[in-house]
Design an enzyme around this catalytic site. Structure first.
Site: not given
Length: 344
Positions: A121, A204, A207
């Site tokens: 991240k 993956k 969103k």
């Protein structure tokens, strides 16, 4: 006086949560919510909207409140029963933050440095991200151990954090010569525990993906669901007769596993049924199945979101029940650590 609890005396209890940021996807449903619902009745189940985790990166306040209600609506529309499970939002139970600070003081910096999700991240901007994003695995440990949870259903990508939770609990017990916190077990089972992108089977489902065609949103209507599956990326080859034949075909493997998870079957069973079939047969069948399973959820979510006061009432009631479990555990933790509080 140090208090101890025998490992064998812990009540079997499930805890897990979903972060309210960016909207729910089918990945959240198959990888988490569907499994949460399926565990109801087996043991005490506690499910949370982890809004404090969401603010480790900037969130628009109005959108955060909406997203928190949307995750709660997703839980409820998928079959979570507030009479069987405790459902609340994390920030409504202050003990999460209080135990989180104690665990910040138990966890070691080296442990945090090994967390692969932080590296993913933060990327090249690690020096500029919030301290919360770096330290949030300690808060996640607090979320779990605040309820003496023994089982945590998670996706494969969260397994490392549950293992860290076990390390933190063990170190606390060792440092204070107690058996107060249980050894938590990650529950990772079934097909599609990690749902992949519909346009790139190596990534993956997210969103935050660039294209809406990469994912199935839990707010998508029947037409949108069908269109996305029919346009999902595949390859030119027909389906093989075993899952081993999909080893180097990530998009194909992803669609077969999604079908299996939606239909409560094993991937081997699905591949046996469709062995030799082309995508012209399989993708429409998958689209029809997904519409049948998912569109009633999106419809019910829309109904619930039209009544935010009802969602807030359910979350508030759940927070009361959560505090009844959490507060005694927090107070005993304070006693073990030696922290004084005003007499009650």
């Amino acid at each position: 006086m140090t208090q101890t609890t025998s490992q064998s005396t812990f009540t079997p209890r499930v805890f897990s949560g979903i972060k309210p940021s960016g909207g729910l996807t089918m990945g959240n449903y198959l990888g988490a919510i569907k499994r949460f619902v399926g565990m109801q009745g087996d043991m005490q189940t506690i499910y949370c909207v982890v809004d404090m985790h969401a603010i480790t990166v900037w969130q628009d306040p109005a959108e955060l409140a909406k997203a928190t209600r949307e995750v709660a609506a997703g839980y409820l529309a998928s079959g979570l029963d507030p009479a069987q499970s405790i459902l609340f939002n994390q920030s409504a139970v202050a003990a999460h933050a209080e135990l989180g600070w104690i665990f910040n003081c138990v966890a070691r910096v080296g442990w945090m440095n090994r967390m692969t999700q932080f590296k993913d991240k933060a990327g090249a901007n690690a020096e500029k991200v919030s301290l919360g994003l770096y330290a949030y695995p300690a808060l996640m440990a607090a979320d779990i151990l605040l309820y003496h949870a023994t089982h945590v259903p998670v996706g494969e990508d969260q397994k490392q954090h549950v293992e860290l939770t076990r390390d933190i609990g063990k170190k606390f017990n060792h440092d204070f010569k107690t058996d107060f916190f249980p050894e938590t077990i990650p529950v990772i089972d079934g097909p599609a525990t990690r749902v992949m992108n519909l346009r790139d089977g190596t990534k993956k489902m997210s969103k935050s993906g660039e294209s809406d065609m990469e994912r199935i949103n839990m707010t998508d209507d029947a037409d949108q669901i069908a269109k996305k599956f029919k346009k999902a990326r595949t390859d030119p080859d027909a389906l093989p007769d075993t899952m081993e034949g999909l080893k180097d075909r990530p998009e194909a493997k992803n669609l077969v596993e999604i079908y299996a998870a939606l239909d409560d079957r094993s991937p081997d069973d699905v591949i046996a049924e469709y062995a030799g079939a082309g995508w012209g047969k399989f993708k429409p069948a998958l689209a029809d199945l997904a519409v049948a399973k998912l569109s009633p959820i999106s419809t019910e979510m829309a109904r619930l979101m039209d009544d935010p006061a009802e969602i807030d009432r359910i979350l508030a009631n759940g927070a009361v029940k959560a505090r009844e479990i959490a507060e005694p555990i927090l107070q005993q933790t304070y006693d073990i650590v030696g922290l004084l509080r005003p007499a009650r």
